[in-house]
Design a protein around this motif. Structure first.
Motif, PDB file in Angstrom:
ATOM      1  N   MET A 152       0.613  -1.304  -0.108  1.00  0.00           N
ATOM      2  CA  MET A 152      -0.054   0.090   0.190  1.00  0.00           C
ATOM      3  C   MET A 152       0.631   1.448   0.279  1.00  0.00           C
ATOM      4  N   THR A 153       0.921   2.052  -1.191  1.00  0.00           N
ATOM      5  CA  THR A 153       1.487   3.635  -1.434  1.00  0.00           C
ATOM      6  C   THR A 153       1.454   4.237   0.297  1.00  0.00           C
ATOM      7  N   GLY A 154       0.371   3.890   0.605  1.00  0.00           N
ATOM      8  CA  GLY A 154      -0.542   5.079   1.409  1.00  0.00           C
ATOM      9  C   GLY A 154       0.363   5.319   2.977  1.00  0.00           C
ATOM     10  N   THR A 155       0.885   3.945   3.496  1.00  0.00           N
ATOM     11  CA  THR A 155       1.828   3.984   4.446  1.00  0.00           C
ATOM     12  C   THR A 155       3.291   4.203   4.722  1.00  0.00           C
ATOM     13  N   THR A 156       3.946   3.936   3.269  1.00  0.00           N
ATOM     14  CA  THR A 156       5.117   4.816   3.135  1.00  0.00           C
ATOM     15  C   THR A 156       4.627   6.706   3.677  1.00  0.00           C
ATOM     16  N   TRP A 157       3.683   7.116   3.752  1.00  0.00           N
ATOM     17  CA  TRP A 157       3.794   8.373   3.549  1.00  0.00           C
ATOM     18  C   TRP A 157       4.343   8.563   5.060  1.00  0.00           C
ATOM     19  N   GLY A 158       3.020   7.988   5.945  1.00  0.00           N
ATOM     20  CA  GLY A 158       3.657   8.009   7.274  1.00  0.00           C
ATOM     21  C   GLY A 158       5.085   8.358   7.341  1.00  0.00           C
ATOM     22  N   LEU A 159       6.218   7.461   7.262  1.00  0.00           N
ATOM     23  CA  LEU A 159       7.029   6.836   7.091  1.00  0.00           C
ATOM     24  C   LEU A 159       8.015   8.147   6.367  1.00  0.00           C
ATOM     25  N   TYR A 160       7.887   8.803   5.590  1.00  0.00           N
ATOM     26  CA  TYR A 160       8.444   9.940   4.993  1.00  0.00           C
ATOM     27  C   TYR A 160       8.492  10.864   5.645  1.00  0.00           C
ATOM     28  N   ILE A 161       6.871  11.508   6.349  1.00  0.00           N
ATOM     29  CA  ILE A 161       6.657  12.439   6.883  1.00  0.00           C
ATOM     30  C   ILE A 161       7.062  12.396   8.220  1.00  0.00           C
ATOM     31  N   THR A 162       7.505  11.553   8.666  1.00  0.00           N
ATOM     32  CA  THR A 162       8.024  11.553  10.200  1.00  0.00           C
ATOM     33  C   THR A 162       9.865  11.995   9.761  1.00  0.00           C
ATOM     34  N   ILE A 163      10.399  10.487   8.667  1.00  0.00           N
ATOM     35  CA  ILE A 163      11.898  11.056   8.718  1.00  0.00           C
ATOM     36  C   ILE A 163      12.204  12.039   8.183  1.00  0.00           C
ATOM     37  N   ALA A 164      11.371  12.702   7.179  1.00  0.00           N
ATOM     38  CA  ALA A 164      11.080  14.497   6.544  1.00  0.00           C
ATOM     39  C   ALA A 164      11.197  15.288   7.799  1.00  0.00           C
ATOM     40  N   GLY A 165      10.812  15.289   9.075  1.00  0.00           N
ATOM     41  CA  GLY A 165      10.240  15.823  10.503  1.00  0.00           C
ATOM     42  C   GLY A 165      11.467  15.530  10.798  1.00  0.00           C
ATOM     43  N   ILE A 166      12.437  14.273  10.816  1.00  0.00           N
ATOM     44  CA  ILE A 166      13.353  14.420  11.600  1.00  0.00           C
ATOM     45  C   ILE A 166      14.869  14.845  11.482  1.00  0.00           C
ATOM     46  N   PHE A 167      15.017  14.978   9.462  1.00  0.00           N
ATOM     47  CA  PHE A 167      15.919  15.534   8.908  1.00  0.00           C
ATOM     48  C   PHE A 167      15.844  16.609   9.591  1.00  0.00           C
ATOM     49  N   SER A 168      14.590  17.489   9.422  1.00  0.00           N
ATOM     50  CA  SER A 168      14.124  19.233   8.767  1.00  0.00           C
ATOM     51  C   SER A 168      14.791  19.314  10.406  1.00  0.00           C
ATOM     52  N   ALA A 169      14.677  18.521  11.809  1.00  0.00           N
ATOM     53  CA  ALA A 169      14.456  19.247  13.273  1.00  0.00           C
ATOM     54  C   ALA A 169      16.218  19.560  12.469  1.00  0.00           C
ATOM     55  N   ALA A 170      16.812  18.505  12.648  1.00  0.00           N
ATOM     56  CA  ALA A 170      18.119  18.655  13.237  1.00  0.00           C
ATOM     57  C   ALA A 170      19.134  19.037  11.546  1.00  0.00           C
ATOM     58  N   LEU A 171      18.700  19.009  10.651  1.00  0.00           N
ATOM     59  CA  LEU A 171      19.035  20.152   9.886  1.00  0.00           C
ATOM     60  C   LEU A 171      19.432  21.418   9.751  1.00  0.00           C
ATOM     61  N   LEU A 172      17.540  22.360  11.020  1.00  0.00           N
ATOM     62  CA  LEU A 172      17.838  23.252  11.083  1.00  0.00           C
ATOM     63  C   LEU A 172      18.614  23.295  12.200  1.00  0.00           C
ATOM     64  N   MET A 173      18.196  22.597  13.452  1.00  0.00           N
ATOM     65  CA  MET A 173      19.269  23.086  14.520  1.00  0.00           C
ATOM     66  C   MET A 173      20.985  23.228  13.685  1.00  0.00           C
ATOM     67  N   LEU A 174      20.882  22.333  13.252  1.00  0.00           N
ATOM     68  CA  LEU A 174      22.823  22.593  12.392  1.00  0.00           C
ATOM     69  C   LEU A 174      23.131  23.129  12.102  1.00  0.00           C
ATOM     70  N   GLY A 175      22.416  24.298  10.766  1.00  0.00           N
ATOM     71  CA  GLY A 175      22.194  25.560   9.747  1.00  0.00           C
ATOM     72  C   GLY A 175      22.084  26.736  11.187  1.00  0.00           C
ATOM     73  N   MET A 176      21.575  26.223  11.813  1.00  0.00           N
ATOM     74  CA  MET A 176      21.205  27.421  12.591  1.00  0.00           C
ATOM     75  C   MET A 176      22.251  28.070  14.169  1.00  0.00           C
ATOM     76  N   GLU A 177      22.912  26.945  14.200  1.00  0.00           N
ATOM     77  CA  GLU A 177      24.156  27.420  14.914  1.00  0.00           C
ATOM     78  C   GLU A 177      25.280  27.179  14.593  1.00  0.00           C
ATOM     79  N   LYS A 178      25.358  27.092  13.277  1.00  0.00           N
ATOM     80  CA  LYS A 178      26.506  26.731  12.259  1.00  0.00           C
ATOM     81  C   LYS A 178      26.694  28.668  11.955  1.00  0.00           C
ATOM     82  N   LYS A 179      25.620  29.113  11.766  1.00  0.00           N
ATOM     83  CA  LYS A 179      25.462  30.356  11.453  1.00  0.00           C
ATOM     84  C   LYS A 179      25.527  31.557  12.453  1.00  0.00           C
ATOM     85  N   ALA A 180      24.738  31.707  13.771  1.00  0.00           N
ATOM     86  CA  ALA A 180      24.267  32.148  14.938  1.00  0.00           C
ATOM     87  C   ALA A 180      25.424  32.660  15.494  1.00  0.00           C
TER      88      ALA A 180
END
Lengths: 209, 309
Positions: A1-29
């Motif tokens: 079922m393709t629908g189930t994979t969306w849950g995975l994508y959204i969660t993984i995207a959340g983890i990566f964007s939170a981590a990248l935002l923290m990292l990027g902000m730290e380097k910039k700030a």
């Protein structure tokens, strides 16, 4: 079922964007010692507010407005850090989950929106912030519903999203009302206190004396 | 009340893994719980997690997680049949509703809601186990190489958190001794009293943060490259569990490619066990995932294993 994979994508995207935002902000700030300890202290303060009252009063939390004001006084980066760390730290005590990265992003956005207010309306006071806090009560619920919807509900249609949002409407209203009350009662003084520390923190070193 | 929910060092074998190995293990568990649709697979994951949680002595904490999970499951089970029209076995013909169309409740939609709830329980159990098994300081230490300041801020804030709750009590007591009665008066008067408390809290904690910054500067924070006091070593047990979780992930990917672990709910739900290959794939994945559990049990009963890992 393709629908189930969306849950995975959204969660993984959340983890990566939170981590990248923290990292990027730290380097910039390029944070110095005062900023580091101030961010940590404010985040602990907000997390304590979120946890202590979050259990007793459900969604009436004296927290979101403080994150907003932090962004308003100290700027986008400090606001983002305080916002993103608030759910991270309070969830150490009330339960980490796949919802944490999304909560971090949401709260970070709350802090950054405070900075946006100062940028767009330099003369805004705590009344503007109060209105924005009320709106964020609902917006936060709507964004968090996207995560819940994508992981647990099939099919992913607008109707099913609307139902999930409607199921959480009363909680969102409580949160928005809490934000409104607390910001109206405590907002003005908080801005004063934070501005005082903003002035105090701003140290400039003179070269070659 | 909160003491049982977060990490306590009990000196158990399962708590002695390297944070990187544990993080890989949890990531694999999380990915699998989101990828699998077959209720049998999800149930066996839940069973494995129950054994692990029992291994870290966390049954009481798990109970709290399960209560919340069951509540959320009920919400999903109610919402799901209202929107889904794909099920074939209709058990109730409802009236037509303007926005949603005709309300036909089908068996399959309720079934799907229940399985989503099961997935939710698995995910909550994963994080319950995470809270009990991993020392957050070690995880932060792991990340300090990439993002030193963020890790430091999180560590500082986590450490200030209990101090803040203590301060709150202290300031409240001081105010009470000066004659402020927090229980007395109308709602507005009480709010005013609490807002004074809030202001004092905010001011004193921000003053405290300035002092911390000064002491950090006095210890030469930010004056050069970051130095490191200690790093955890990777031991054979960490390699074994990391290898196990990667093998489990690849076995699961191969199985999913061949249809093991997938499951169709609509229009009519599949059979729970599609064939012997379904069971075989499940067994292989579970075996690789239970490496930490096997090591932990082996350590108790076999000296040879204990000496080698």
């Amino acid at each position: 079922m393709t629908g189930t994979t969306w849950g995975l994508y959204i969660t993984i995207a959340g983890i990566f964007s939170a981590a990248l935002l923290m990292l990027g902000m730290e380097k910039k700030a390029g944070l110095n010692a005062r900023q580091v300890s101030l961010i940590a202290m404010l985040a602990a303060f907000c997390a304590a507010g979120r946890m202590v009252t979050g259990v007793a009063l459900l969604f009436l939390q004296p927290t979101m407005f403080l994150v907003e004001i932090t962004g308003f006084v100290f700027g986008a980066r400090v606001g983002f850090f305080v916002g993103a760390m608030t759910p991270l730290i309070s969830n150490f005590f009330i339960g980490q989950g796949p919802w944490t990265p999304w909560q971090m992003i949401c709260w970070g956005l709350v802090g950054m929106s405070g900075a946006a207010v100062r940028y767009l309306f330099p003369r805004a006071g705590y009344k503007t912030i109060t209105v924005l806090c009320f709106v964020w009560g609902y917006l936060y619920g709507a964004i968090m519903d996207i995560w819940q919807w994508s992981v647990f509900i099939r099919p992913l249609t607008f109707q099913s999203y609307f139902l999930i949002w409607a199921a959480g409407f009363s909680f969102d209203s409580l949160r928005a009302a809490g934000n409104l009350i607390f910001c109206a009662a405590l907002g003005g003084q908080s801005i004063k206190i934070l501005r005082y520390f903003h002035k105090k923190m701003d140290v400039r070193y003179l070269e070659n004396i | 009340m909160f003491g049982k929910l977060y990490y306590q060092d009990k000196g158990l074998f399962l708590q002695s893994f390297h944070p990187a190995a544990v993080l890989v293990y949890f990531l694999v568990l999380l990915v699998l719980s989101l990828l699998y649709d077959n209720p049998l697979y999800l149930l066996s994951l839940l069973f494995l997690l129950a054994l692990l949680i029992n291994g870290v002595d966390g049954m009481e904490a798990w109970e709290g997680f399960l209560k919340v999970g069951v509540l959320m499951t009920l919400v999903v089970m109610v919402v799901n049949p209202l929107v889904i029209r794909a099920g074939a076995t209709i058990i109730w013909h409802g009236p037509a509703v303007p926005f949603l169309g005709r309300l036909d409740i089908s068996m399959e939609a309720i079934y799907f809601g229940a399985v989503s709830g099961l997935r939710l329980l698995v995910i909550m159990s994963i994080f319950c186990l995470y809270n009990l098994m991993v020392n957050p300081d070690n995880v932060l230490n792991l990340f300090s190489r990439a993002a030193g300041k963020s890790a430091l801020m999180v560590a500082l804030a986590t450490r200030m958190f209990p101090a803040m709750v203590r301060d709150l009590k202290r300031i409240k007591e001081v105010m009470q001794l000066r004659g402020v009665d927090f229980e007395e008066g109308s709602l507005w008067e009480r709010v005013k009293k609490y807002s004074v408390l809030y202001n004092v809290m905010l001011l004193s904690s921000l003053e405290g943060s300035m002092e911390i910054a000064e002491s950090m500067q006095a210890r030469a924070y930010g004056s050069g490259r970051r130095s490191v006091y200690s790093r955890k070593l990777l031991r054979p047990r960490d390699y074994l569990s990391m290898g196990g979780s990667l093998l489990a992930l690849s076995a699961a990917a191969w199985g999913l490619h061949n249809g093991c672990g997938r499951y169709a709910f609509y229009p009519v739900a599949d059979a729970l066990v599609g064939g012997s290959s379904t069971l075989a794939a499940l067994f292989v994945v579970l075996f690789y995932l239970s490496v930490p559990l096997i090591l932990s049990e082996g350590c108790k009963y076999c000296r040879f294993i204990k000496s080698k890992i």
